[in-house]
Design a protein around this motif. Structure first.
Motif, PDB file in Angstrom:
ATOM      1  N   HIS A  48      -4.270   2.344  13.047  1.00  0.00           N
ATOM      2  CA  HIS A  48      -3.484   2.186  11.824  1.00  0.00           C
ATOM      3  C   HIS A  48      -2.330   3.182  11.718  1.00  0.00           C
ATOM      4  N   ILE A  49      -2.296   4.172  12.613  1.00  0.00           N
ATOM      5  CA  ILE A  49      -1.215   5.161  12.593  1.00  0.00           C
ATOM      6  C   ILE A  49      -0.139   4.829  13.620  1.00  0.00           C
ATOM      7  N   LEU A  52       3.162   2.884  13.218  1.00  0.00           N
ATOM      8  CA  LEU A  52       4.235   3.483  12.427  1.00  0.00           C
ATOM      9  C   LEU A  52       5.232   4.262  13.274  1.00  0.00           C
ATOM     10  N   GLU A  68       1.121   0.785   3.138  1.00  0.00           N
ATOM     11  CA  GLU A  68       0.268  -0.288   3.634  1.00  0.00           C
ATOM     12  C   GLU A  68      -0.783   0.251   4.599  1.00  0.00           C
ATOM     13  N   SER A  69      -0.395   1.192   5.446  1.00  0.00           N
ATOM     14  CA  SER A  69      -1.337   1.779   6.402  1.00  0.00           C
ATOM     15  C   SER A  69      -2.444   2.543   5.691  1.00  0.00           C
ATOM     16  N   THR A  70      -2.074   3.357   4.693  1.00  0.00           N
ATOM     17  CA  THR A  70      -3.090   4.128   3.972  1.00  0.00           C
ATOM     18  C   THR A  70      -3.992   3.216   3.142  1.00  0.00           C
ATOM     19  N   ARG A  72      -4.945   0.240   4.035  1.00  0.00           N
ATOM     20  CA  ARG A  72      -5.910  -0.322   4.981  1.00  0.00           C
ATOM     21  C   ARG A  72      -7.020   0.681   5.284  1.00  0.00           C
TER      22      ARG A  72
END
Length: 456
Positions: A48-49, A52, A68-70, A72
């Motif tokens: 998920h990182i 980016l 959005e990543s955080t 998730r």
């Protein structure tokens, strides 16, 4: 390092001097440092990182991507808090670059991994004891292992062991494995049913913002412990049966409350195929479909709420004999289903036993209103309803005849009552009046109360 919570995330004047004069420069996230999350695998976080990194962003699009990543990561339920910090990379201050390099810091606070709960429930003439326990983030990949046990004074019991894990570190798709042993009294059909087996399923997003489940079940069912007054149909249907089936289920809930919605709709569709091995004569073999829907609309500043519900199902045996088993048939009727009937007592019967059916259709319309001179926030409502339902065995020589009877000859009830919308569950106390019933059914005239989260 400037650390900014996701809720307040912004890029301020920490960007080096000159950025304000040239807003056309893209920004790049060159690296992300993780602080916390010691029990979480690096592969889960990097999934998920890493997307980016090394991409051109504007300030706005970067903040959106980080958010959005955080989100998730939060959805895994293994962190108490997830925050993200941004700062200018030191290399940018003395470099002549055509972009702005940024560094990120991901701050994680893990939630408690072990939860244990025990207690007792008292209600409806029954006393039960339960114990639940779970271990979250078991192997560092947001896996959860949970166990549940429940026994009660009516000799009913339930033991479940469940393991849930994300599929390929996804926050959207998960694999779910369940082993269970349950024993339940079926008073309406004079028997005790024991189920032992496993369920495996994949769970993920569906259309309309709903949830999709695809899975497999292997259950040994035992119909036994029959009392002396058990009917011939129940005695004939007793014994063991093995169900091996695949299923697909879609559900969506767009209502504004789980307990007592005043706006929105929800829909559930389930299909199942059992005993699909043609040479396995011992397996239960059928095709089964079921649908449920609810539509709710309020008027006059939610002083009046109108609710419409419909449910239907079809069970078609794949055996040449057309035989179906008690655990697979539909049973309807009762305070959460077609009101004005005893629990699961609508449809075919043999002596004093309801024996279920292979096709059903039920509908209900309810009108709720506030009590006069009571605060708007009060959970009390007046309730006026009408229900109709049919449950039949399928005429395999002329199935269309069955479907015509489902629609044209329903059992009907109506009534008035009061509901209490507690945050945990909904309580109904209604005076019910059966209007049209079949001779084989068990109508109930008078007061009837129901407790639960799902009503017709």
């Amino acid at each position: 390092m400037a650390q900014i919570s996701t809720d307040e995330l912004r890029v301020k004047s920490l960007i080096y001097e000159g950025l304000e004069r040239n807003q056309t420069l893209p920004v790049f996230l060159t690296s992300v440092k993780v602080v916390g999350g010691v029990h979480t695998r690096d592969s889960l976080l990097r999934t998920h990182i890493d997307p980016l990194l090394a991409k051109p962003y504007t300030t706005t699009t970067l903040l959106k991507a980080v958010d959005e990543s955080t989100q998730r990561l939060r959805s895994f339920g293994i962190f108490n808090s997830v925050a993200f910090g941004l700062d200018v990379a030191p290399s940018a201050k003395n470099a002549n670059l055509n972009y702005i390099p940024l560094e990120g810091t991901l701050l994680l606070q893990e939630a408690s991994r072990i939860k244990i709960k025990t207690g007792t429930d008292i209600g409806n003439g029954d006393v039960s004891a339960y114990a639940t326990g779970s271990i979250a983030n078991l192997f560092g990949g947001a896996e959860t292992l949970s166990a549940d046990a429940k026994v009660d004074s009516l000799k009913q019991s339930s033991y479940l062991l469940n393991y849930n894990t994300p599929i390929k570190n996804s926050s959207m798709w998960s694999a779910d494995f369940t082993g269970l042993v349950t024993t339940n009294e079926r008073d309406w059909a004079s028997h005790e049913e024991t189920t032992r087996g496993i369920r495996v399923k994949a769970v993920g997003p569906g259309v309309l913002g709903g949830e999709q489940e695809i899975g497999y079940e292997a259950f040994m069912r035992t119909v036994g412990n029959l009392p002396r007054h058990a009917s011939t149909s129940v005695r004939t249907g007793s014994g063991e049966s093995f169900k091996s089936s695949v299923f697909n289920q879609f559900s969506v809930d767009k209502t504004n409350s789980i307990v007592f919605p005043t706006e929105g709709y929800k829909l559930k569709l389930r299909t199942e195929i059992a005993g699909f091995e043609p040479n396995n004569k011992g397996d239960v073999q059928f095709m089964k479909g079921e649908a449920q829907s609810t539509f709710v609309k309020s008027f006059f500043n939610e002083n009046i709420t109108l609710s419409f519900g419909a449910r239907g199902g079809l069970l078609w045996s794949l055996l040449s004999s057309g035989k179906t088993y008690l655990p697979d048939r539909f049973f309807i009727g009762g305070p959460n289903s077609v009101r004005g009937f005893y629990l699961n007592r609508l449809g075919p019967s043999d002596d004093e036993d309801s024996i279920g059916g292979e096709a059903f259709l039920s509908t209900g319309v309810s009108l709720f209103s506030r009590f006069p001179n009571i605060a708007k926030e009060s959970p009390l409502r007046l309730h006026l309803f009408a229900n109709a339902g049919s449950l039949l065995g399928i005429d395999r020589l002329d199935p269309s005849r069955t479907f015509k009877k489902l629609v044209s000859e329903p059992s009907v009830s109506a009534g008035v009552g009061v509901i209490y919308a507690h945050p945990v569950a909904r309580f109904e106390l209604n005076f019910t009046l059966p209007i049209a019933t079949r001779a084989s059914e068990f109508p109930r005239k008078g007061f009837q109360w129901g407790l639960g989260m799902s009503f017709l």
